[in-house]
Design a protein around this motif. Structure first.
Motif, PDB file in Angstrom:
ATOM      1  N   ASP A  79       1.499   9.388  -5.942  1.00  0.00           N
ATOM      2  CA  ASP A  79       2.078  10.700  -5.669  1.00  0.00           C
ATOM      3  C   ASP A  79       3.085  11.119  -6.734  1.00  0.00           C
ATOM      4  O   ASP A  79       3.149  12.288  -7.116  1.00  0.00           O
ATOM      5  N   LEU A  80       3.879  10.163  -7.212  1.00  0.00           N
ATOM      6  CA  LEU A  80       4.944  10.471  -8.160  1.00  0.00           C
ATOM      7  C   LEU A  80       4.507  10.355  -9.617  1.00  0.00           C
ATOM      8  O   LEU A  80       5.211  10.818 -10.520  1.00  0.00           O
ATOM      9  N   GLY A  81       3.374   9.685  -9.857  1.00  0.00           N
ATOM     10  CA  GLY A  81       2.914   9.462 -11.225  1.00  0.00           C
ATOM     11  C   GLY A  81       3.816   8.495 -11.972  1.00  0.00           C
ATOM     12  O   GLY A  81       4.049   8.637 -13.167  1.00  0.00           O
ATOM     13  N   LEU A  82       4.323   7.492 -11.247  1.00  0.00           N
ATOM     14  CA  LEU A  82       5.248   6.524 -11.810  1.00  0.00           C
ATOM     15  C   LEU A  82       4.787   5.105 -11.512  1.00  0.00           C
ATOM     16  O   LEU A  82       3.962   4.891 -10.631  1.00  0.00           O
ATOM     17  N   SER A  83       5.371   4.139 -12.204  1.00  0.00           N
ATOM     18  CA  SER A  83       5.214   2.725 -11.859  1.00  0.00           C
ATOM     19  C   SER A  83       6.479   2.300 -11.143  1.00  0.00           C
ATOM     20  O   SER A  83       7.583   2.544 -11.639  1.00  0.00           O
ATOM     21  N   LEU A  84       6.355   1.690  -9.986  1.00  0.00           N
ATOM     22  CA  LEU A  84       7.493   1.250  -9.187  1.00  0.00           C
ATOM     23  C   LEU A  84       7.475  -0.268  -9.051  1.00  0.00           C
ATOM     24  O   LEU A  84       6.404  -0.877  -8.992  1.00  0.00           O
ATOM     25  N   VAL A  85       8.660  -0.868  -9.030  1.00  0.00           N
ATOM     26  CA  VAL A  85       8.806  -2.309  -8.865  1.00  0.00           C
ATOM     27  C   VAL A  85       9.800  -2.538  -7.731  1.00  0.00           C
ATOM     28  O   VAL A  85      10.871  -1.933  -7.715  1.00  0.00           O
ATOM     29  N   ALA A  86       9.456  -3.407  -6.779  1.00  0.00           N
ATOM     30  CA  ALA A  86      10.330  -3.688  -5.641  1.00  0.00           C
ATOM     31  C   ALA A  86      11.044  -5.016  -5.866  1.00  0.00           C
ATOM     32  O   ALA A  86      10.409  -6.047  -6.108  1.00  0.00           O
ATOM     33  N   TYR A  87      12.388  -4.986  -5.805  1.00  0.00           N
ATOM     34  CA  TYR A  87      13.220  -6.169  -5.968  1.00  0.00           C
ATOM     35  C   TYR A  87      13.978  -6.462  -4.677  1.00  0.00           C
ATOM     36  O   TYR A  87      14.288  -5.563  -3.922  1.00  0.00           O
ATOM     37  N   GLU A  88      14.316  -7.734  -4.481  1.00  0.00           N
ATOM     38  CA  GLU A  88      15.199  -8.127  -3.383  1.00  0.00           C
ATOM     39  C   GLU A  88      16.595  -7.613  -3.704  1.00  0.00           C
ATOM     40  O   GLU A  88      17.005  -7.607  -4.868  1.00  0.00           O
ATOM     41  N   LYS A 140       0.839  -1.204   0.000  1.00  0.00           N
ATOM     42  CA  LYS A 140       0.000   0.000   0.000  1.00  0.00           C
ATOM     43  C   LYS A 140       0.874   1.253   0.000  1.00  0.00           C
ATOM     44  O   LYS A 140       0.592   2.224  -0.708  1.00  0.00           O
ATOM     45  N   ARG A 141       1.947   1.217   0.777  1.00  0.00           N
ATOM     46  CA  ARG A 141       2.856   2.366   0.842  1.00  0.00           C
ATOM     47  C   ARG A 141       3.481   2.652  -0.530  1.00  0.00           C
ATOM     48  O   ARG A 141       3.577   3.794  -0.958  1.00  0.00           O
ATOM     49  N   ILE A 142       3.894   1.587  -1.227  1.00  0.00           N
ATOM     50  CA  ILE A 142       4.471   1.758  -2.560  1.00  0.00           C
ATOM     51  C   ILE A 142       3.416   2.247  -3.545  1.00  0.00           C
ATOM     52  O   ILE A 142       3.678   3.126  -4.373  1.00  0.00           O
TER      53      ILE A 142
END
Length: 66
Positions: A56-65, A48-50
């Motif tokens: 907010d940023l108008g971007l797509s974010l991906v979280a990696y190890e 949810k935070r991401i």
């Protein structure tokens, strides 16, 4: 601020390099081979935070190890 981490290039065997080069020649493109990333396992709260940050940023974010 923490430095950004990026995916690294894949380690290819000589046969794999030849196959990629043939494909490049046939298609007339340059191909980059990256190591397959491992997606981060996130809690619902972290996800949810991401998602909020994406909005907010108008971007797509991906979280990696890392």
């Amino acid at each position: 601020m923490r430095a950004m981490t990026s995916m690294g290039y894949a380690s290819l065997t000589s046969e794999q390099v030849k196959r990629v080069q043939r494909c490049e020649e046939e298609l007339g493109v340059t191909i980059l081979a990256y190591a397959k990333p491992v997606y981060a396992k996130l809690s619902e709260n972290d996800l949810k935070r991401i998602q909020d940050l994406e909005k907010d940023l108008g971007l797509s974010l991906v979280a990696y190890e890392v």
